[in-house]
Design a protein around this motif. Structure first.
Motif, PDB file in Angstrom:
ATOM      1  N   MET A   1       0.826  -1.204   0.000  1.00 15.91           N
ATOM      2  CA  MET A   1       0.000   0.000   0.000  1.00 15.91           C
ATOM      3  C   MET A   1       0.866   1.262   0.000  1.00 15.91           C
ATOM      4  O   MET A   1       0.589   2.229  -0.734  1.00 15.91           O
TER       5      MET A   1
ATOM      6  N   TYR B   1       1.209   4.097  -3.099  1.00 16.67           N
ATOM      7  CA  TYR B   1       1.020   5.523  -2.801  1.00 16.67           C
ATOM      8  C   TYR B   1       2.247   6.330  -3.239  1.00 16.67           C
ATOM      9  O   TYR B   1       2.137   7.388  -3.874  1.00 16.67           O
ATOM     10  N   TYR B   2       3.431   5.795  -2.930  1.00 16.82           N
ATOM     11  CA  TYR B   2       4.693   6.463  -3.294  1.00 16.82           C
ATOM     12  C   TYR B   2       4.830   6.563  -4.813  1.00 16.82           C
ATOM     13  O   TYR B   2       5.197   7.614  -5.358  1.00 16.82           O
TER      14      TYR B   2
ATOM     15  N   TYR C   1      -1.211   8.577   5.343  1.00 12.46           N
ATOM     16  CA  TYR C   1      -1.819   9.209   4.167  1.00 12.46           C
ATOM     17  C   TYR C   1      -2.311  10.622   4.486  1.00 12.46           C
ATOM     18  O   TYR C   1      -2.043  11.574   3.744  1.00 12.46           O
TER      19      TYR C   1
ATOM     20  N   TYR D   1      -0.422  13.939   3.057  1.00 12.56           N
ATOM     21  CA  TYR D   1      -1.225  14.609   2.035  1.00 12.56           C
ATOM     22  C   TYR D   1      -1.526  16.063   2.395  1.00 12.56           C
ATOM     23  O   TYR D   1      -1.513  16.951   1.531  1.00 12.56           O
TER      24      TYR D   1
ATOM     25  N   CYS E   1       8.634   4.711   3.450  1.00 17.76           N
ATOM     26  CA  CYS E   1       8.675   3.469   2.666  1.00 17.76           C
ATOM     27  C   CYS E   1       9.943   2.674   2.942  1.00 17.76           C
ATOM     28  O   CYS E   1       9.911   1.430   3.003  1.00 17.76           O
TER      29      CYS E   1
ATOM     30  N   LEU F   1       7.549  10.610   2.318  1.00 17.52           N
ATOM     31  CA  LEU F   1       6.938   9.317   2.054  1.00 17.52           C
ATOM     32  C   LEU F   1       7.993   8.282   1.676  1.00 17.52           C
ATOM     33  O   LEU F   1       7.873   7.101   2.036  1.00 17.52           O
TER      34      LEU F   1
END
Length: 289
Positions: free
Chosen positions: A56, A60-61, A117, A121, A137, A133
């Motif tokens: 996930m 997103y990255y 998130y 964001y 990760c 981010l």
């Protein structure tokens, strides 16, 4: 003719995707065994929950980074596979393990990802968001490599490598090599750096497997008493009791008519002797008086 870094990056990226796909398939023998035995057999769900979380994050990255279809493709596949593994595990796991898995899933894959998130964001924009981010990760990419090490305690304690998924460790190590070169060639340290430790952890897992793997070892059964075991034990006890009783009491239990007659004659003789003793005792007491 020299090959450009861009072409090499695509080659290593495609190879990384292919190998990572096999990483996703590596746990299948484990779940086949779980299906056959209708039990989770002491396996842990942590690697799959962490794997889902990592997929996930990387999706997103990659969406923020753009032009990262290689990252999106494999992590989308991983996302689907991890959902399947977790669901399958929950179906066959004991109630205690089910509760722990659900709690861990909600904590990591729902709450933690949702928090990351929202914060990234709304608090960061542009390259800063991508940078923050990327750091996140990196940290959780390491968790994917470290997660299988959670069974080391079980392996050392039982001195058995049955719960050490060698296929998963091997493909994780090979995948780490490919992703390292992909990240290096695309100048993406967020991809390259965690795979250095990923390679080290993967090698350590395989070494442990080779140390504790013994030819002909069987999967350790979870402790517990089964109805079939009790039944077989009772049958064995009855058989043993029958053998002992028949050998020790053969003269007391008649087997045929001849033995029956002999036994009756013996009983009559004993009764006669008892009566004779009583009479002699009475005579003795009378004479004494």
């Amino acid at each position: 003719m020299a090959i450009s870094p861009h072409v090499l990056a695509n080659v290593f990226g495609i190879l990384a995707d292919i190998i990572s796909f096999f990483v996703c398939l590596a746990p299948i023998p484990t779940f086949v065994r779980i299906y056959k035995r209708k039990s989770s057999e002491g396996y842990q769900s942590i690697p799959y929950v962490i794997g889902l979380f990592s997929a996930m994050l990387w999706i997103y990255y990659a969406l923020i980074k753009k032009n990262a279809m290689i990252l999106i493709t494999i992590n989308a596949i991983s996302f689907v596979m991890q959902i399947f593994y977790i669901s399958f595990y929950l179906f066959y796991a004991p109630k205690k393990e089910k509760r722990l898995t659900v709690k861990f899933f909600l904590l990591v894959d729902v709450f933690a990802f949702g928090l990351i998130y929202v914060l990234t964001y709304f608090l960061f924009h542009g390259n800063k968001r991508l940078q923050v981010l990327g750091y996140i990760c990196m940290v959780f990419a390491l968790s994917v490599f470290v997660a299988p090490l959670g069974i080391i305690r079980k392996v050392i304690k039982t001195k058995s490598a049955e719960f050490m998924p060698f296929g998963l460790s091997f493909f994780l190590t090979l995948s780490a090599v490919m992703w390292f070169f992909y990240g290096l060639l695309t100048k993406d340290l967020n991809v390259a750096l965690p795979n250095v430790l990923g390679f080290i952890f993967g090698v350590l897992q395989m070494i442990l497997y080779l140390i504790y793997k013994k030819p002909g070892t069987k999967v350790l059964e979870p402790p517990g008493i089964k109805l079939q075991d009790i039944t077989e034990h009772v049958v064995d006890v009855v058989r043993l009791s029958t053998m002992v009783c028949s050998s020790q009491m053969r003269t007391l239990v008649p087997q045929d008519s001849a033995d029956m007659e002999a036994t009756i004659a013996l009983d009559e003789k004993i009764k006669g002797d008892i009566e004779k003793i009583k009479e002699e005792k009475e005579v003795f007491l009378i004479n004494k008086n």
